[in-house]
Motif scaffolding. Structure first.
Motif, PDB file in Angstrom:
ATOM      1  N   PRO A 288       0.803  -1.231   0.000  1.00 13.36           N
ATOM      2  CA  PRO A 288       0.000   0.000   0.000  1.00 13.36           C
ATOM      3  C   PRO A 288       0.830   1.272   0.000  1.00 13.36           C
ATOM      4  N   ARG A 289       2.034   1.206   0.514  1.00 11.60           N
ATOM      5  CA  ARG A 289       2.893   2.388   0.510  1.00 11.60           C
ATOM      6  C   ARG A 289       3.797   2.428  -0.722  1.00 11.60           C
ATOM      7  N   GLY A 290       3.642   1.438  -1.607  1.00 13.04           N
ATOM      8  CA  GLY A 290       4.469   1.349  -2.787  1.00 13.04           C
ATOM      9  C   GLY A 290       5.789   0.644  -2.487  1.00 13.04           C
ATOM     10  N   ILE A 291       6.474   0.262  -3.534  1.00 10.02           N
ATOM     11  CA  ILE A 291       7.779  -0.379  -3.403  1.00 10.02           C
ATOM     12  C   ILE A 291       8.582  -0.084  -4.659  1.00 10.02           C
ATOM     13  N   SER A 292       9.858   0.170  -4.496  1.00  9.08           N
ATOM     14  CA  SER A 292      10.694   0.414  -5.677  1.00  9.08           C
ATOM     15  C   SER A 292      10.897  -0.891  -6.436  1.00  9.08           C
ATOM     16  N   GLY A 293      11.115  -0.770  -7.732  1.00  9.95           N
ATOM     17  CA  GLY A 293      11.362  -1.966  -8.532  1.00  9.95           C
ATOM     18  C   GLY A 293      12.586  -2.717  -8.063  1.00  9.95           C
ATOM     19  N   MET A 294      13.594  -1.981  -7.611  1.00 11.69           N
ATOM     20  CA  MET A 294      14.811  -2.604  -7.115  1.00 11.69           C
ATOM     21  C   MET A 294      14.521  -3.462  -5.889  1.00 11.69           C
ATOM     22  N   ARG A 295      13.737  -2.910  -4.947  1.00  9.75           N
ATOM     23  CA  ARG A 295      13.421  -3.658  -3.722  1.00  9.75           C
ATOM     24  C   ARG A 295      12.560  -4.881  -4.026  1.00  9.75           C
ATOM     25  N   LEU A 296      11.607  -4.705  -4.919  1.00  6.10           N
ATOM     26  CA  LEU A 296      10.753  -5.824  -5.290  1.00  6.10           C
ATOM     27  C   LEU A 296      11.585  -6.946  -5.893  1.00  6.10           C
ATOM     28  N   ALA A 297      12.524  -6.590  -6.761  1.00  4.57           N
ATOM     29  CA  ALA A 297      13.392  -7.592  -7.382  1.00  4.57           C
ATOM     30  C   ALA A 297      14.287  -8.264  -6.348  1.00  4.57           C
ATOM     31  N   GLN A 298      14.818  -7.487  -5.413  1.00  4.96           N
ATOM     32  CA  GLN A 298      15.690  -8.064  -4.389  1.00  4.96           C
ATOM     33  C   GLN A 298      14.936  -9.061  -3.517  1.00  4.96           C
ATOM     34  N   ARG A 299      13.706  -8.725  -3.171  1.00  6.58           N
ATOM     35  CA  ARG A 299      12.913  -9.640  -2.336  1.00  6.58           C
ATOM     36  C   ARG A 299      12.566 -10.916  -3.098  1.00  6.58           C
ATOM     37  N   ALA A 300      12.205 -10.761  -4.360  1.00  7.14           N
ATOM     38  CA  ALA A 300      11.892 -11.941  -5.168  1.00  7.14           C
ATOM     39  C   ALA A 300      13.127 -12.812  -5.358  1.00  7.14           C
ATOM     40  N   ARG A 301      14.261 -12.178  -5.565  1.00  7.15           N
ATOM     41  CA  ARG A 301      15.517 -12.929  -5.717  1.00  7.15           C
ATOM     42  C   ARG A 301      15.830 -13.720  -4.453  1.00  7.15           C
ATOM     43  N   SER A 302      15.703 -13.086  -3.298  1.00 13.00           N
ATOM     44  CA  SER A 302      15.952 -13.781  -2.030  1.00 13.00           C
ATOM     45  C   SER A 302      14.985 -14.935  -1.832  1.00 13.00           C
ATOM     46  N   GLN A 303      13.736 -14.708  -2.249  1.00 16.21           N
ATOM     47  CA  GLN A 303      12.727 -15.758  -2.142  1.00 16.21           C
ATOM     48  C   GLN A 303      13.105 -16.958  -2.996  1.00 16.21           C
ATOM     49  N   ALA A 304      13.514 -16.689  -4.236  1.00 16.35           N
ATOM     50  CA  ALA A 304      13.873 -17.782  -5.147  1.00 16.35           C
ATOM     51  C   ALA A 304      15.104 -18.529  -4.644  1.00 16.35           C
ATOM     52  N   VAL A 305      16.100 -17.793  -4.151  1.00 13.90           N
ATOM     53  CA  VAL A 305      17.310 -18.435  -3.619  1.00 13.90           C
ATOM     54  C   VAL A 305      16.980 -19.302  -2.426  1.00 13.90           C
ATOM     55  N   ARG A 306      16.068 -18.842  -1.599  1.00  4.84           N
ATOM     56  CA  ARG A 306      15.672 -19.618  -0.420  1.00  4.84           C
ATOM     57  C   ARG A 306      15.126 -20.990  -0.812  1.00  4.84           C
ATOM     58  N   PHE A 307      14.450 -21.043  -1.966  1.00  5.94           N
ATOM     59  CA  PHE A 307      13.884 -22.314  -2.419  1.00  5.94           C
ATOM     60  C   PHE A 307      14.871 -23.143  -3.241  1.00  5.94           C
ATOM     61  N   GLY A 308      16.079 -22.603  -3.481  1.00  5.99           N
ATOM     62  CA  GLY A 308      17.106 -23.381  -4.167  1.00  5.99           C
ATOM     63  C   GLY A 308      17.396 -22.973  -5.588  1.00  5.99           C
ATOM     64  N   ALA A 309      16.779 -21.900  -6.077  1.00  2.00           N
ATOM     65  CA  ALA A 309      17.071 -21.447  -7.440  1.00  2.00           C
ATOM     66  C   ALA A 309      18.486 -20.893  -7.521  1.00  2.00           C
TER      67      ALA A 309
END
Length: 562
Positions: A288-309
């Protein structure tokens, strides 16, 4: 006085009357070790304080104003002070008993971007929901103004250059703190001595001296973080190779890896793709407060790495060989190296079209930038800049740059922005006095002594030209699919966008039925995101398409599909 060589302590400004002290107490308890809490008691004192802060180059990170403080709308007060603190994030706080009646009043201000957040006063000693919002906002401010105390990667460079812009953009989007030092600074002298006489700038030095890189390529930068293609292993065959690490590729990576698929993601640049350059995405579900594209990508990257990507960053894919590997797997070539996958997802998105003005192409990295290039916003403080483009990326770039530049002008060929930009961004732009829109205008020339100084603007209808002063030009010129590496077996439309599902040529259909949605004309090769013909060209839809590919991969790999 701030000691030489150190940065001044940033300020949190608290404005209010009845609940002012309560807010001061809350902010002091949590944030006084890193920020100075300043709370003037009147308009006159506030202007005096802000004038002093500005003259002393003391940055205001957050301005918190009580709802209807002093009988005047909080948004009006914040607007009056904006010229003193253009990069500050703006908060309106309200006691719980007034919250319900204030939401409707604040709705328009929030929609037009005149506020960054709107919060109730904490309801207890540890109101972590409140403090999460504050912490994320302060973090966003620090990232956008490069106000980090972390001794990150040191870059040795003398003056702007295309390579310096590229390297800083890569490091910023990967979330790696960095600082630039001149060659004659103590850090520069030490790094150049360690690198030897053959070194060329920009020179990169890790904070712990793990590496020292002389004018590194994107592949060199990516290798430091994730290794090179040869690290995958000669005999490795991935279940899914994803080419492109934008929202579509990251969405697929998270879901594929979480479901046990051996997943590899490759991108020629930093993780995040074109969306990773967006300074603030406000219409993405759940933020709701928005998110920068960089932060969104970093969170998704961490999520994928956590699962083994696994990731390969800075590695350009040069070709795709269909079914030429062991067991008929596909081969993805990366220059002289290659990786293999049972399935492949094309998620390379689009590039910005080139402007085609030779004089401006020569100034790339010296005032002229393709994309938002968030790292360069620090260089345009108090200057005139221009943004070319009418899409959401252009609007987000303009709003971000307006926090630094004296004025931002958006140039579009059309009559306006309504046909190509989201309504929320148009409202925000219209409500920002630092941004103007100039329709039916193109850039035809420009120049400067070593750095952009002027532009020639032309009216598309009359051809009338005008020369204007400009310190920055940001080119966000629409979509050009990155499909040069695809073989002819993968069908595309006349513009190069990849065809899928029912849009594929009927000659490729099996039994009179088209391929599944997101499936291309090649079995085991899928497509998602902006490069797909007919895609919506939005971050949320791209990530959804990426996730939607995973069931098709499972179906293709299942024994029944063989």
């Amino acid at each position: 006085m701030t000691p030489p060589g150190t940065r001044p302590t940033p300020v949190i400004l608290v404005l209010g009357a009845e609940y002012r002290q309560a807010m001061v107490d809350v902010m002091t308890q949590r944030y006084s070790s890193d920020y100075e809490i300043v709370a003037p008691t009147s308009m006159e004192e506030a202007i005096e304080v802000l004038t002093e802060l500005k003259s002393g180059r003391r940055p205001v990170a957050l301005a918190a104003c009580e709802f209807f403080a002093g009988g005047e709308k909080a948004t009006h007060l914040l607007a009056k002070f904006q010229k003193f603190m253009p990069s500050a994030r703006r908060l309106v706080y309200v006691p719980v008993e007034r919250f319900r009646g204030s939401v409707e009043v604040m709705r328009e201000s929030l929609a037009e971007g005149r506020l960054d957040l709107y919060l109730m006063l904490p309801q207890g000693a540890r109101d972590e929901e409140f403090h999460t919002a504050i912490s994320e906002t302060l973090s966003d401010w620090a990232q956008s103004v490069s106000y980090s105390e972390i001794d990150g990667t040191r870059i040795i460079a003398d003056g702007p250059s295309p390579d310096l812009t590229r390297i800083r953009d890569f490091l910023d989007r990967m979330g790696l703190p960095n600082t630039v030092h001149t060659s004659d600074s103590p850090a520069g002298v030490a790094a150049l001595a360690a690198a030897g006489p053959e070194a060329s700038m920009p020179l990169l030095q890790a904070p712990n001296d793990d590496y020292l890189l002389s004018n590194p390529s994107n592949a060199d930068l990516g290798a430091v973080l994730y290794g090179r293609p040869t690290d995958i292993g000669e005999d490795a065959i991935c279940d899914l190779v994803i080419v492109g690490a934008g929202p579509a590729g990251l969405g697929a990576a998270v879901y594929a890896a979480s479901e046990g698929l051996d997943t590899l993601i490759i991108d020629q640049g930093p993780i995040g793709g074109q969306a990773g350059t967006s300074s603030m995405i406000r219409n993405y579900l759940g933020f709701p407060r928005g998110i920068s594209g960089m932060r969104l990508a970093q969170r998704a990257r961490s999520q994928a790495v956590r699962f083994g990507a696994r990731f390969l960053a800075g590695q350009e894919v040069t070709a795709l060989r269909i079914g030429e590997g062991p067991d008929g797997c596909h081969v993805v070539e990366l220059g002289g190296d290659s990786v293999r996958g049972r399935t492949v997802l094309i998620a390379t998105g689009v590039d910005y079209r080139r402007l085609g003005v030779d004089a401006l192409e020569e100034l790339l990295g010296r005032g002229v930038n393709y994309g938002a290039a968030a790292s360069t916003s620090r260089e345009v403080k108090h200057k005139q800049v221009y943004v070319v483009g009418g899409g959401n990326s252009a609007g987000q770039a303009a709003v971000h740059l307006a926090r630094f530049a004296s004025h931002v002008t958006i140039l579009v060929r059309r009559e306006g922005l309504a046909a190509t930009m989201s309504s929320y961004l148009i409202r925000e732009i219209e409500g920002n006095p630092r941004i103007s829109v100039r329709p039916r205008t193109v850039v035809t020339d420009g120049g400067g002594e070593g750095h952009l100084e002027w532009l020639t603007l032309s009216d598309v209808g009359t051809g009338a030209e005008e020369r204007v002063d400009a310190a920055g030009l940001y080119l966000l010129l629409g979509a050009q699919p990155t499909c040069h590496w695809l073989p002819p077996e993968v069908a595309r439309d006349d513009l190069g966008f990849v065809l899928s599902g029912a849009d594929t040529p009927w000659q490729s259909w099996q039994g009179g039925r088209p391929p599944a949605p997101y499936a291309t004309t090649v079995p085991g090769v899928f497509v998602a995101g902006d490069i797909r013909c007919g895609s919506m060209k939005r971050v949320a839809s791209a990530s959804g398409e990426g996730a939607g590919v995973v069931p098709l991969v499972h179906a293709f790999l299942s024994p029944e599909a063989v």
